[in-house]
Design a protein around this motif. Structure first.
Motif, PDB file in Angstrom:
ATOM      1  N   TRP A   1     -12.865  -1.995  36.134  1.00 56.29           N
ATOM      2  CA  TRP A   1     -13.296  -1.453  34.844  1.00 56.29           C
ATOM      3  C   TRP A   1     -14.159  -2.475  34.103  1.00 56.29           C
ATOM      4  O   TRP A   1     -15.217  -2.141  33.574  1.00 56.29           O
ATOM      5  N   GLU A   2     -13.700  -3.716  34.054  1.00 60.19           N
ATOM      6  CA  GLU A   2     -14.467  -4.769  33.393  1.00 60.19           C
ATOM      7  C   GLU A   2     -15.801  -4.992  34.075  1.00 60.19           C
ATOM      8  O   GLU A   2     -16.830  -5.163  33.420  1.00 60.19           O
ATOM      9  N   GLU A   3     -15.790  -4.989  35.396  1.00 63.83           N
ATOM     10  CA  GLU A   3     -16.999  -5.297  36.150  1.00 63.83           C
ATOM     11  C   GLU A   3     -18.034  -4.183  36.075  1.00 63.83           C
ATOM     12  O   GLU A   3     -19.198  -4.417  35.734  1.00 63.83           O
ATOM     13  N   TYR A   4     -17.607  -2.950  36.383  1.00 61.79           N
ATOM     14  CA  TYR A   4     -18.588  -1.874  36.551  1.00 61.79           C
ATOM     15  C   TYR A   4     -18.901  -1.113  35.259  1.00 61.79           C
ATOM     16  O   TYR A   4     -20.002  -0.585  35.117  1.00 61.79           O
ATOM     17  N   VAL A   5     -17.981  -1.045  34.351  1.00 64.55           N
ATOM     18  CA  VAL A   5     -18.247  -0.338  33.099  1.00 64.55           C
ATOM     19  C   VAL A   5     -18.950  -1.241  32.101  1.00 64.55           C
ATOM     20  O   VAL A   5     -19.840  -0.801  31.370  1.00 64.55           O
ATOM     21  N   TYR A   6     -18.585  -2.526  32.090  1.00 65.32           N
ATOM     22  CA  TYR A   6     -19.130  -3.438  31.099  1.00 65.32           C
ATOM     23  C   TYR A   6     -20.146  -4.414  31.695  1.00 65.32           C
ATOM     24  O   TYR A   6     -21.325  -4.401  31.344  1.00 65.32           O
ATOM     25  N   LEU A   7     -19.701  -5.289  32.588  1.00 67.73           N
ATOM     26  CA  LEU A   7     -20.529  -6.417  32.998  1.00 67.73           C
ATOM     27  C   LEU A   7     -21.742  -6.020  33.826  1.00 67.73           C
ATOM     28  O   LEU A   7     -22.761  -6.718  33.821  1.00 67.73           O
TER      29      LEU A   7
END
Length: 788
Positions: free
Chosen positions: A238-244
């Motif tokens: 979630w952190e990697e693909y939605v945000y970063l």
């Protein structure tokens, strides 16, 4: 140059007579005191690691176990059933040579006691984890607690009775479960049924059934394999693909904002407000570092929530990359970065290992405000690089900020505890146009001038010319409740603990020898300045398109809603559905953020608030059905919403599971028409509730003017609305509505009017029910209130 000389600890000169060594004892003393502070923090971290490492037991419990074993042996009994003798036989030869038989027995008994103690800790932790995995209590109706829950409550209270540190519960929190794929698909189809025509629903059902029976099971196996070894099967992806990995601007699209008190501004002195605010934030950081904050819990219960998001709150920045950004976190930072009138400064907040007093920080801030030096070429709008697209910023950073003065200055900003903007504007609910000023206040915090915030920092604090404050938070490292906890502490500490003198200045003394804040030095070439202009144009177009509307709803609040035996959140969510239906003439896919912090490293899940039940109620109300029938349908819609929210909190949501299945499909290189369509559906109504009074630092009943405005975010869909709301006290709800001017179908002010009308219409409907008691007897307390 006086500050430069003080920074030198020693000087030496080679003369014909030899080496002339000159020591600066003052500078050496500063170095010594800073070292002492550093070692104190290390000792504190080791101590805390030991305490939370043995939780729910205590380090001193080892002594009781050891004494118990030795006392039993003294009574000529072997509690180890021969294990102590075996341990004694395997002691090192050196111990056999140097100790008597009695000493060897003593050492063996202590080793056995330690092993027994560690085993008991693991057993207690396992039991606590099992207890925290029980979530059925959330689904029980008020006043109907099951026998299982009645036994469960005292057991949880017993195992968590010791005073915990901030991270004490982390290893005892359960892992987020992977739902059964057939359950997720079934719930998804149920959620979209009211939004699709019969042919559309049949087509989607066929896609879903084909996915479930074929590719879905294959993807599910990989996901379950990840869940076996990963702490949380969702959060890292979630952190990697939605945000970063998002390559568009994070300003407006991702970052969100938090506001000051609605009615109160503790001081109109800008430097003083900055001094207290910075001090309060650093005091909070100290509590985080020392783990002195109480773990957050489900309101009204003893059930802990995951605290992992606190770890990267300070000394953190998001650094751009060509393909993906990276979150960088440093263990400590003794300074903050400050922006004022196009200049960047480093402000040291520690002196000889001690935190500067609020008055000293105010004095330093005033020096920055009084500094009349102009910005260096290209410096003023440099922050626009963090507001535009990510790839150009990554390229500029790699080429022009990887060495020399630019790297040193950028490192100072990125390593700073947080970022501070001293804004030349005045904001807040003031003047002849309070409503319009609130809207401008929101836009200012959301994007400012697009270059006077550093949007990559974990959060940026904004202090306005008239003393009003606010913050802008980067989203990838944590969700709004964590930042709201920080901001609630900051506002309360500023106003009620630190306070101000009668003339509005900070309290405390000032050390006259404090060095001046340090101007950051830049060498910005023409290529970077051209990119700054390009990024600013992108960001400015995005900012100009945002239509923000903030309004306090004062007709009633959660007090009156609860008297109708209705959940306040369900009431507001159904009101938003009614408002949208009246505004756009139909229903839409609705996003409501729910936390999953009951699980380790949990973040959020989606509550699909637009349900069959809510649509049935709204259709009946708008078509003129009888009041009794409308109330019946409203009750069903409210209960359905509460159930959806509880399912999302307990790991039975829809969207995070489907998202992770989609990520697995991309890794495997396979296409799923079903997943592709699901993840491309627009959220035209995106909503979130901001928590309030998480810490109870002051009583709103005794201080009714200190009402928080909450915060908000930009619209998720180009043709949709973003709605954030905060339920303040018993009699007010503050709403933040956002949309885009470029969409002719949306209007934030118009939607705000519809929200107010929907709230009042539903309340009028419920209040007309003769069966509904509006007395203080039926307050509709949630089941969680009984789990204290």
């Amino acid at each position: 140059m006086a500050e430069a000389h003080q920074a030198v600890a020693f000087q030496f000169t080679i003369t014909p007579e030899g080496i002339d060594l000159q020591l600066s004892y003052q500078a050496l003393n500063q170095i010594y005191l800073s070292g002492v502070r550093s070692w104190k923090k290390r000792v504190s971290r080791v101590r805390n690691s030991l305490i939370k490492g043995v939780y729910p037991a205590s380090p001193s419990s080892w002594l009781f176990v050891a004494i118990g074993i030795l006392a039993t042996m003294y009574m000529q009994s072997d509690p180890s059933m021969g294990l102590i003798t075996k341990i004694q036989q395997h002691l090192p030869l050196s111990l056999h040579m140097s100790l008597s038989a009695q000493g060897q027995t003593m050492v063996s008994a202590l080793v056995f006691s330690t092993l027994l103690w560690l085993s008991l800790i693991l057993a207690l932790r396992f039991c606590l984890k099992l207890l925290l995995s029980y979530h059925q209590w959330m689904f029980e109706k008020h006043g109907r607690m099951s026998n299982t829950t009645k036994v469960w409550v005292p057991l949880v209270r017993l195992l968590s009775s010791r005073k915990p540190l901030l991270y004490s519960y982390q290893s005892s929190l359960p892992h987020l479960p992977v739902p059964a794929i057939q359950d997720t698909v079934s719930r998804y189809l149920e959620s979209v049924r009211p939004l699709l025509t019969d042919p559309e629903f049949k087509r989607m059902s066929d896609l879903a059934n084909e996915f479930e029976s074929n590719l879905g099971n294959r993807l599910q196996r990989y996901l379950k394999l990840k869940a076996l070894w990963a702490t949380n099967y969702v959060s890292d992806w979630w952190e990697e693909y939605v945000y970063l990995r998002s390559r568009g601007p994070i300003m407006v699209n991702s970052n969100y904002y938090g506001m000051d008190f609605l009615y109160v501004t503790p001081t109109s002195v800008q430097a003083a407000r900055a001094g207290n605010t910075i001090t309060a934030l650093l005091l909070y950081r100290r509590k985080v570092n020392r783990e002195e904050l109480k773990p957050s819990r489900v309101p009204g219960t003893v059930i802990p929530l995951c605290a992992a998001q606190c770890e990267r709150m300070f000394n953190t920045t998001r650094t751009p990359g060509v393909e993906t950004d990276v979150l960088q976190h440093w263990l400590d930072s003794e300074f903050v970065a400050v922006y004022h009138r196009g200049r960047y400064f480093r402000l040291w907040v520690y002196r000889a290992g001690r935190l500067l007093s609020p008055r000293e920080i105010e004095d330093q801030i005033q020096r920055i405000l009084d500094d009349a030096s102009p910005p260096l070429p290209g410096e003023e709008k440099l922050g626009a690089l963090t507001a535009g697209d990510r790839i150009p910023w990554a390229q500029m950073r790699k080429q022009y900020f990887s060495s020399g003065v630019n790297k040193r200055s950028l490192d100072i900003i990125e390593r700073a505890a947080f970022f501070v903007t001293l804004d030349d504007e005045e904001q807040g609910m003031r003047g002849d146009d309070p409503e319009g000023n609130l809207d401008r206040y929101a836009k200012s915090l959301l994007h400012g001038k697009c270059y006077d915030r550093w949007f990559d920092k974990s959060f940026s604090v904004v202090i306005y010319k008239n003393g009003k404050s606010g913050l802008n938070a980067e989203h990838s490292w944590a969700d709004a409740p964590t930042v709201a906890h920080l901001w609630e502490y900051t506002l309360a500490t500023d106003a009620f603990q630190l306070g101000y003198t009668e003339d509005g200045h900070c309290k405390g003394d000032v050390e006259p020898s404090l060095p001046q804040p340090q101007r950051l030095v830049w060498n910005i070439p023409a290529e970077v300045q051209a990119q700054v202009s390009s990024s600013l144009a992108v960001a400015q177009a995005l900012a100009d398109d945002v239509d923000c509307h903030v309004f306090p709803f004062r007709e009633f609040g959660k007090g009156r809603i609860k008297k109708c035996r209705v959940s306040p959140d369900a009431f507001i969510q159904i009101s938003l559905q009614l408002a949208y239906y009246r505004d756009r003439g139909g229903f839409c896919l609705t996003y409501e953020a729910s936390m999953t912090r009951l699980f380790r490293e949990g973040r959020t899940e989606t509550v699909r608030s637009c349900s069959n039940e809510s649509c049935a109620f709204i259709t009946a109300l708008e078509s003129g059905e009888t009041e009794e029938e409308c109330r019946r349908l409203f009750q069903l819609a409210s209960e359905r919403h509460q159930n959806l929210y509880r399912m999302a909190m307990t790991g039975a949501g829809i969207d995070r599971h489907l998202f992770c299945l989609y990520v697995v499909s991309k890794y495997l290189g396979v296409e799923s028409p079903f997943l592709k369509e699901v993840l491309s559906e627009p959220w035209r109504l995106s909503t979130s509730q901001t928590p309030v009074q998480q810490m109870n630092l002051f009583d709103l009943k005794n201080h009714p003017d200190f009402i928080s405005l909450g915060g908000g975010f930009g619209p998720v869909a180009d043709d949709g609305y973003g709605v954030s709301y905060i339920i303040v006290g018993e009699d007010m709800v503050n709403f933040h509505v956002s949309s885009k001017y470029s969409c002719s179908q949306t209007d934030s002010h118009r939607f705000g009017v519809q929200i107010s009308k929907a709230m009042q219409d539903i309340m009028a409907l419920l209040s007309a029910d003769p069966k509904t008691s509006l007395s203080s007897k039926g307050t509709g307390q949630p089941q969680s209130k009984k789990l204290q």
